[in-house]
Design a protein around this motif. Structure first.
Motif, mmCIF file in Angstrom:
data_model
loop_
_atom_site.group_PDB
_atom_site.id
_atom_site.type_symbol
_atom_site.label_atom_id
_atom_site.label_comp_id
_atom_site.label_asym_id
_atom_site.label_seq_id
_atom_site.Cartn_x
_atom_site.Cartn_y
_atom_site.Cartn_z
ATOM 1 N N ALA A 292 -11.958 10.080 27.197
ATOM 2 C CA ALA A 292 -12.271 10.003 25.829
ATOM 3 C C ALA A 292 -12.202 8.747 25.078
ATOM 4 C CB ALA A 292 -11.730 11.014 25.205
ATOM 5 N N VAL A 293 -10.864 8.491 25.352
ATOM 6 C CA VAL A 293 -10.746 7.025 23.719
ATOM 7 C C VAL A 293 -11.733 5.940 24.337
ATOM 8 C CG1 VAL A 293 -8.880 5.132 23.207
ATOM 9 C CG2 VAL A 293 -8.332 7.648 23.888
ATOM 10 N N GLU B 260 -4.227 4.301 27.733
ATOM 11 C CA GLU B 260 -3.626 5.053 27.736
ATOM 12 C C GLU B 260 -2.586 5.643 26.774
ATOM 13 O OE1 GLU B 260 -3.736 2.402 29.549
ATOM 14 O OE2 GLU B 260 -5.149 3.576 31.013
ATOM 15 N N GLN B 261 -1.485 4.451 25.935
ATOM 16 C CA GLN B 261 -0.855 5.363 24.740
ATOM 17 C C GLN B 261 -2.371 5.646 23.921
ATOM 18 O OE1 GLN B 261 1.735 2.246 23.599
ATOM 19 N NE2 GLN B 261 2.815 3.650 21.884
ATOM 20 N N VAL B 262 -3.284 5.429 23.295
ATOM 21 C CA VAL B 262 -3.567 5.652 21.560
ATOM 22 C C VAL B 262 -3.990 7.307 22.324
ATOM 23 C CG1 VAL B 262 -6.828 5.359 21.185
ATOM 24 C CG2 VAL B 262 -5.110 3.321 21.235
ATOM 25 N N ALA B 263 -4.886 7.623 23.373
ATOM 26 C CA ALA B 263 -5.313 8.705 24.421
ATOM 27 C C ALA B 263 -4.119 9.507 24.133
ATOM 28 C CB ALA B 263 -5.395 8.856 25.725
ATOM 29 N N ARG B 264 -2.139 9.018 23.939
ATOM 30 C CA ARG B 264 -1.622 9.774 24.254
ATOM 31 C C ARG B 264 -0.889 10.258 23.201
ATOM 32 N NH1 ARG B 264 1.147 6.637 27.919
ATOM 33 N NH2 ARG B 264 2.256 6.073 26.425
ATOM 34 N N PRO C 53 5.701 5.259 17.718
ATOM 35 C CA PRO C 53 4.067 5.443 18.191
ATOM 36 C C PRO C 53 4.180 6.939 17.529
ATOM 37 C CG PRO C 53 5.192 5.262 20.133
ATOM 38 C CD PRO C 53 6.379 4.896 19.093
ATOM 39 N N TRP C 54 5.529 8.477 17.332
ATOM 40 C CA TRP C 54 5.669 9.679 16.429
ATOM 41 C C TRP C 54 5.564 9.178 14.673
ATOM 42 C CZ3 TRP C 54 8.015 11.351 12.201
ATOM 43 C CH2 TRP C 54 8.182 13.390 12.573
#
Length: 197
Positions: free
Chosen positions: A145-146, A133-137, A64-65
């Protein structure tokens, strides 16, 4: 560039790169529409990950990073090169790009029509199968919003991909016009000849 500490091995990083790089380039390319920019952004993201490899692996999965950094670099580069990209869109892709299947070309073209934040949400959620939730993070916004971005993007993509003329390289031929009915022949009325007499 500082090398990782002895606790990290180059083979760990090499394996991570081998497993994840191709998919990440594809995702960034889908988000930006420019293969060269995608490759540059991804390479820079991996270079930065190498500098922080111990910390990233200690925190868990570094994917993800690296993905977030690559997407941010690509979007930043895209904004700086907006005029060049407009010329690219007007004149089409450079000739040295590999041939892509028509459906992929249509999808990339449709994605280019989205706002950058919508395009990123679509790529992360639908192409990389990340949960909302991961897209949001990764994008720094709320899950709501996502969802809104995805909804608007799906609507725009649906209308673009459903219109066959939107994806046509050339203008569709105009159907022949229905010929006008032939004019009726003039009706001849015999002249009345006056009788003399």
């Amino acid at each position: 560039m500082s090398a990782p500490s002895p606790s990290s091995t180059p083979s760990d990083f090499d394996q991570f790169y081998t497993v994840t790089a191709k998919r990440l380039v594809a995702a960034v390319y889908a988000a930006t529409g420019d293969l060269a920019e995608a490759e540059d952004a991804v390479q820079e993201a991996y270079a930065r990950a190498w500098q922080r490899w111990d910390r990233l692996t200690a925190e868990g999965d570094p994917t993800p990073w690296v993905r977030t950094v690559a997407l941010r670099l690509a979007v930043s580069s895209w904004r700086r090169a907006r005029n060049r990209m407009r010329a690219h869109f007007r004149h089409g892709p450079p000739p040295d790009l590999p041939d892509l299947a028509p459906d992929r070309v249509a999808l990339v073209d449709a994605l280019r029509g989205l706002k950058p934040e919508q395009r990123t949400a679509v790529v992360l959620h639908h192409l990389l199968d990340l949960p909302i939730e991961q897209v949001a993070r990764e994008t720094g916004v709320s899950p709501g919003a996502v969802r809104t971005r995805l909804s608007r993007a799906r609507k725009a993509l649906g209308s673009h991909l459903a219109d066959p003329e939107a994806n046509a390289d050339t203008e569709a031929p105009t159907p022949p016009a229905t010929p006008a009915p032939a004019p009726h022949p003039p009706v001849c009325h015999p002249k009345e000849v006056p009788s003399h007499g």
